[in-house]
Motif scaffolding. Sequence first.
Motif, PDB file in Angstrom:
ATOM      1  N   GLN A 231       0.824  -1.217   0.000  1.00 37.38           N
ATOM      2  CA  GLN A 231       0.000   0.000   0.000  1.00 37.38           C
ATOM      3  C   GLN A 231       0.855   1.262   0.000  1.00 37.38           C
ATOM      4  O   GLN A 231       0.486   2.272  -0.597  1.00 37.38           O
ATOM      5  N   SER A 232       1.982   1.210   0.674  1.00 39.65           N
ATOM      6  CA  SER A 232       2.930   2.322   0.634  1.00 39.65           C
ATOM      7  C   SER A 232       4.333   1.738   0.609  1.00 39.65           C
ATOM      8  O   SER A 232       4.568   0.638   1.106  1.00 39.65           O
ATOM      9  N   TRP A 233       5.259   2.463  -0.001  1.00 38.97           N
ATOM     10  CA  TRP A 233       6.627   1.959  -0.086  1.00 38.97           C
ATOM     11  C   TRP A 233       7.617   3.116  -0.085  1.00 38.97           C
ATOM     12  O   TRP A 233       7.287   4.242  -0.450  1.00 38.97           O
ATOM     13  N   GLN A 234       8.843   2.790   0.343  1.00 44.08           N
ATOM     14  CA  GLN A 234       9.883   3.807   0.420  1.00 44.08           C
ATOM     15  C   GLN A 234      10.754   3.838  -0.825  1.00 44.08           C
ATOM     16  O   GLN A 234      11.421   4.839  -1.101  1.00 44.08           O
ATOM     17  N   ALA A 235      10.764   2.755  -1.582  1.00 45.67           N
ATOM     18  CA  ALA A 235      11.601   2.667  -2.777  1.00 45.67           C
ATOM     19  C   ALA A 235      11.160   1.457  -3.594  1.00 45.67           C
ATOM     20  O   ALA A 235      10.460   0.571  -3.111  1.00 45.67           O
ATOM     21  N   THR A 236      11.600   1.441  -4.841  1.00 44.19           N
ATOM     22  CA  THR A 236      11.411   0.283  -5.705  1.00 44.19           C
ATOM     23  C   THR A 236      12.683  -0.549  -5.700  1.00 44.19           C
ATOM     24  O   THR A 236      13.787  -0.005  -5.719  1.00 44.19           O
TER      25      THR A 236
ATOM     26  N   GLU B  38      10.351   8.040  -6.720  1.00 44.41           N
ATOM     27  CA  GLU B  38      10.980   7.433  -5.548  1.00 44.41           C
ATOM     28  C   GLU B  38      12.313   6.781  -5.936  1.00 44.41           C
ATOM     29  O   GLU B  38      12.568   6.499  -7.107  1.00 44.41           O
ATOM     30  N   PRO B  39      13.180   6.533  -4.972  1.00 41.49           N
ATOM     31  CA  PRO B  39      14.468   5.886  -5.262  1.00 41.49           C
ATOM     32  C   PRO B  39      14.271   4.464  -5.788  1.00 41.49           C
ATOM     33  O   PRO B  39      13.253   3.816  -5.528  1.00 41.49           O
ATOM     34  N   LEU B  40      15.273   3.983  -6.493  1.00 38.41           N
ATOM     35  CA  LEU B  40      15.269   2.610  -6.997  1.00 38.41           C
ATOM     36  C   LEU B  40      16.574   1.929  -6.628  1.00 38.41           C
ATOM     37  O   LEU B  40      17.661   2.475  -6.869  1.00 38.41           O
ATOM     38  N   VAL B  41      16.466   0.763  -6.020  1.00 35.16           N
ATOM     39  CA  VAL B  41      17.618  -0.076  -5.697  1.00 35.16           C
ATOM     40  C   VAL B  41      17.674  -1.197  -6.713  1.00 35.16           C
ATOM     41  O   VAL B  41      16.657  -1.848  -7.002  1.00 35.16           O
ATOM     42  N   LEU B  42      18.838  -1.448  -7.262  1.00 34.73           N
ATOM     43  CA  LEU B  42      19.027  -2.451  -8.311  1.00 34.73           C
ATOM     44  C   LEU B  42      19.855  -3.604  -7.772  1.00 34.73           C
ATOM     45  O   LEU B  42      20.927  -3.392  -7.194  1.00 34.73           O
ATOM     46  N   LEU B  43      19.357  -4.829  -7.930  1.00 38.68           N
ATOM     47  CA  LEU B  43      20.100  -6.030  -7.542  1.00 38.68           C
ATOM     48  C   LEU B  43      20.264  -6.926  -8.752  1.00 38.68           C
ATOM     49  O   LEU B  43      19.285  -7.268  -9.418  1.00 38.68           O
TER      50      LEU B  43
ATOM     51  N   TRP C 172      20.368  -1.384   2.334  1.00 38.77           N
ATOM     52  CA  TRP C 172      19.409  -0.627   1.548  1.00 38.77           C
ATOM     53  C   TRP C 172      18.801   0.508   2.372  1.00 38.77           C
ATOM     54  O   TRP C 172      18.612   1.620   1.853  1.00 38.77           O
ATOM     55  N   SER C 173      18.491   0.232   3.628  1.00 39.85           N
ATOM     56  CA  SER C 173      17.949   1.278   4.484  1.00 39.85           C
ATOM     57  C   SER C 173      18.933   2.431   4.647  1.00 39.85           C
ATOM     58  O   SER C 173      18.548   3.606   4.642  1.00 39.85           O
ATOM     59  N   ALA C 174      20.215   2.086   4.767  1.00 42.09           N
ATOM     60  CA  ALA C 174      21.239   3.136   4.884  1.00 42.09           C
ATOM     61  C   ALA C 174      21.306   3.988   3.615  1.00 42.09           C
ATOM     62  O   ALA C 174      21.492   5.207   3.698  1.00 42.09           O
ATOM     63  N   TRP C 175      21.170   3.354   2.464  1.00 43.55           N
ATOM     64  CA  TRP C 175      21.187   4.110   1.209  1.00 43.55           C
ATOM     65  C   TRP C 175      20.006   5.079   1.117  1.00 43.55           C
ATOM     66  O   TRP C 175      20.119   6.117   0.476  1.00 43.55           O
ATOM     67  N   LEU C 176      18.895   4.717   1.727  1.00 47.67           N
ATOM     68  CA  LEU C 176      17.666   5.497   1.564  1.00 47.67           C
ATOM     69  C   LEU C 176      17.472   6.544   2.647  1.00 47.67           C
ATOM     70  O   LEU C 176      16.487   7.285   2.629  1.00 47.67           O
ATOM     71  N   GLU C 177      18.387   6.595   3.628  1.00 49.72           N
ATOM     72  CA  GLU C 177      18.256   7.585   4.701  1.00 49.72           C
ATOM     73  C   GLU C 177      18.412   9.013   4.170  1.00 49.72           C
ATOM     74  O   GLU C 177      19.186   9.263   3.272  1.00 49.72           O
TER      75      GLU C 177
END
Length: 282
Positions: free
Chosen positions: A31-36, A104-109, A277-282
Motif C-alpha cells: 500500500q505504501s513503499w519507500q523505494a522500488t 521514488e528511489p530505486l535499488v538495483l540487484l 538498503w535502508s542506509a542508502w535510503l536515509e
Amino acid sequence: MTFSQLTANTGTRVDLPGRYGRIAALAVTPQSWQATVLLVPGFTGSKEDFAPILDRLGAAGFRVLAIDLPGQLDSPGPGDESLYWPTPLGQVLAEVIEDIRGDEPLVLLGHSYGGLVARSAVLAGARVAGLTLLCSGPAAFVSGQRLAALRVAEPVLRAEGLEAAYSYREALTVALRGEQDLDLTAFRRRRFLGSTEAGYLGMGAALQGQPDLTKELAAKQVPVQVVSGADDDAWPHEAQAAMARQLGTELAIVPDSAHSPAVENPAGLLDVLLPQWSAWLE
C-alpha cells in the motif's frame, strides 16, 4: 522449510515495456513503499529465482519487480547473440529503469550474470540509489566447473539444439546435487526450453570473455554492495572481495548458502540486504 523457484508468493505477473517487446516481471506492490527494488536474474535464470524473498521485501516497505531479461522464459529477445552481452543488455535494463523508477528511489540487484548486466546499466546511466551485486564477479569466469560446463555445452547447443543442451545440463545437475523435485524439474525444463538459443550462446560467450569494468563502475560513485553465498562456486570469493574493495566496500557473506542465496537462505540474505538498503535510503 524448503524454498525454491516454486515458493508461493503474492507476486502479480506484469509486463514492462522493453526494446525487444515485453519485459516479463513479478510485481509486489504494498500500500505504501519507500523505494522500488528491481531484481535481475542470472544466466539460465528467471524472475522466479527471487520467489522466496518477494513478499518479505514487500513487507519491508519496498515495491518489488523481479524480471526476466530479454530472451529468458517469458521475455522475448533478439536473434543476435552479441545483443546478450552485458553492455547491450545493460542498455535495455537502463531503459526499463527509466520507465519504472518514478519519483521514488530505486535499488538495483543483479544476481550472477545479472550482476554484470546491472553493472552495465549503471554504466549506461541508470539512476539508482544503490547497486547490489549478488554472487557476481568482476569479469569472465577464469576457472571452475561452470566454465568447463559452458565449453562443453556450447557445441552441443549449436549442433543439436535446446533439447540436447537441456539434457546435458540436467545430467550435470543430478550428478552434482542428486535427484530433484519433480515439479521443480518440470519448471526448469519449461524455463530452459522457453528461453532463446541466441541468449544462451551470447551470455555463455560473455561469461568466457567479459572484461573487468570494476574501475569504470567505481568512477560512477554509485553506492555498491557486494554479496556472496558462503559456498558460492561461481566466482571465487577472493575475486569478489577484491572487486568489493575497489568499489569502496567489503564482501558480505550469506551463511548456509551457495550461488543462489535467495532460494537457499532467503532470511539470511535479507539480513544482509535490508540494513544496507535502508542506509542508502536515509
